[in-house]
Design a protein around this motif. Structure first.
Motif, short mmCIF file in Angstrom:
data_model
loop_
_atom_site.label_atom_id
_atom_site.label_comp_id
_atom_site.label_asym_id
_atom_site.label_seq_id
_atom_site.Cartn_x
_atom_site.Cartn_y
_atom_site.Cartn_z
N PRO A 76 0.83 -1.20 0.00
CA PRO A 76 0.00 0.00 0.00
C PRO A 76 0.87 1.26 0.00
N GLN A 77 0.31 2.32 -0.58
CA GLN A 77 0.97 3.62 -0.63
C GLN A 77 0.01 4.69 -0.14
N GLN A 78 0.58 5.79 0.32
CA GLN A 78 -0.24 6.94 0.69
C GLN A 78 -0.41 7.81 -0.54
N LEU A 79 -1.57 7.75 -1.17
CA LEU A 79 -1.89 8.55 -2.35
C LEU A 79 -3.08 9.43 -1.99
N HIS A 80 -4.25 9.15 -2.56
CA HIS A 80 -5.48 9.85 -2.19
C HIS A 80 -6.06 9.26 -0.91
N GLY A 81 -5.42 8.28 -0.39
CA GLY A 81 -5.69 7.56 0.84
C GLY A 81 -4.60 6.52 0.93
N TYR A 82 -4.63 5.70 1.95
CA TYR A 82 -3.67 4.60 2.07
C TYR A 82 -4.25 3.46 1.26
N THR A 83 -3.61 3.09 0.14
CA THR A 83 -4.29 2.29 -0.86
C THR A 83 -3.38 1.35 -1.64
N PHE A 84 -4.01 0.31 -2.20
CA PHE A 84 -3.37 -0.55 -3.20
C PHE A 84 -4.47 -1.12 -4.10
N TYR A 85 -4.03 -1.65 -5.23
CA TYR A 85 -4.95 -2.24 -6.22
C TYR A 85 -4.57 -3.70 -6.45
N VAL A 86 -5.57 -4.50 -6.80
CA VAL A 86 -5.34 -5.91 -7.12
C VAL A 86 -6.26 -6.30 -8.28
N GLU A 87 -5.72 -7.11 -9.18
CA GLU A 87 -6.53 -7.67 -10.27
C GLU A 87 -7.28 -8.87 -9.72
N ALA A 88 -8.59 -8.79 -9.74
CA ALA A 88 -9.43 -9.85 -9.19
C ALA A 88 -9.69 -10.92 -10.23
N PRO A 89 -9.92 -12.15 -9.78
CA PRO A 89 -10.33 -13.19 -10.71
C PRO A 89 -11.63 -12.76 -11.40
N GLY A 90 -11.69 -12.96 -12.69
CA GLY A 90 -12.89 -12.59 -13.42
C GLY A 90 -12.70 -11.38 -14.31
N GLY A 91 -11.58 -10.64 -14.13
CA GLY A 91 -11.28 -9.57 -15.06
C GLY A 91 -11.60 -8.16 -14.63
N PHE A 92 -11.55 -7.85 -13.35
CA PHE A 92 -11.79 -6.48 -12.89
C PHE A 92 -10.77 -6.12 -11.80
N THR A 93 -10.62 -4.83 -11.57
CA THR A 93 -9.64 -4.34 -10.60
C THR A 93 -10.36 -3.89 -9.33
N VAL A 94 -9.72 -4.18 -8.18
CA VAL A 94 -10.24 -3.78 -6.89
C VAL A 94 -9.22 -2.86 -6.21
N GLU A 95 -9.73 -1.77 -5.63
CA GLU A 95 -8.92 -0.90 -4.80
C GLU A 95 -9.28 -1.15 -3.34
N VAL A 96 -8.27 -1.23 -2.50
CA VAL A 96 -8.47 -1.35 -1.05
C VAL A 96 -7.83 -0.12 -0.43
N LEU A 97 -8.59 0.63 0.37
CA LEU A 97 -8.04 1.87 0.90
C LEU A 97 -8.63 2.26 2.24
N SER A 98 -7.91 3.12 2.92
CA SER A 98 -8.41 3.79 4.12
C SER A 98 -7.95 5.23 4.04
N GLN A 99 -8.63 6.09 4.74
CA GLN A 99 -8.25 7.51 4.76
C GLN A 99 -7.28 7.71 5.84
#
Length: 113
Positions: free
Chosen positions: A90-113
């Protein structure tokens, strides 16, 4: 006004469903094999998955799961990493966040402020 539901077309409904249940606590209430699934979150939001053969979302398209704190973001990141997902720390960007490619072909963001 409250957003009621979201439908995603995915290449593998079962894999996407399992991913969303395991890492984000969604609960499946109905499904039809690998063709369709209806999931709910704790707040009653309806998340449906439909099977598609050629799923191509725009490069910046993603869904997000907000967490209460940075520790929860770190825990999910570590679980995904341990389970073989290609996730960056995770990185501090617009929040504390990271991205993961989910099974099935879409992207998920996980974040906290």
């Amino acid at each position: 006004m409250k957003l009621n539901h979201l439908n995603l077309t995915v290449t593998d409904v079962s894999a996407a469903r399992g991913f969303l249940e395991k890492y984000f606590g969604l609960t499946c209430r109905a499904s039809r094999g690998n063709g369709f699934a209806v999931l709910f979150d704790d707040d009653g939001f309806v998340f449906t998955l439909m099977k598609g053969n050629d799923v191509q979302y725009p490069k910046t398209f993603h869904i997000g799961f907000a967490q209460e704190n940075k520790e929860s973001v770190d825990q999910i990141n570590q679980r995904l990493k341990e389970d073989g997902f290609d996730v960056k720390p995770p990185q501090q960007l617009h929040g504390y966040t990271f991205y993961v490619e989910a099974p099935g072909g879409f992207t998920v963001e996980v974040l906290s402020q």
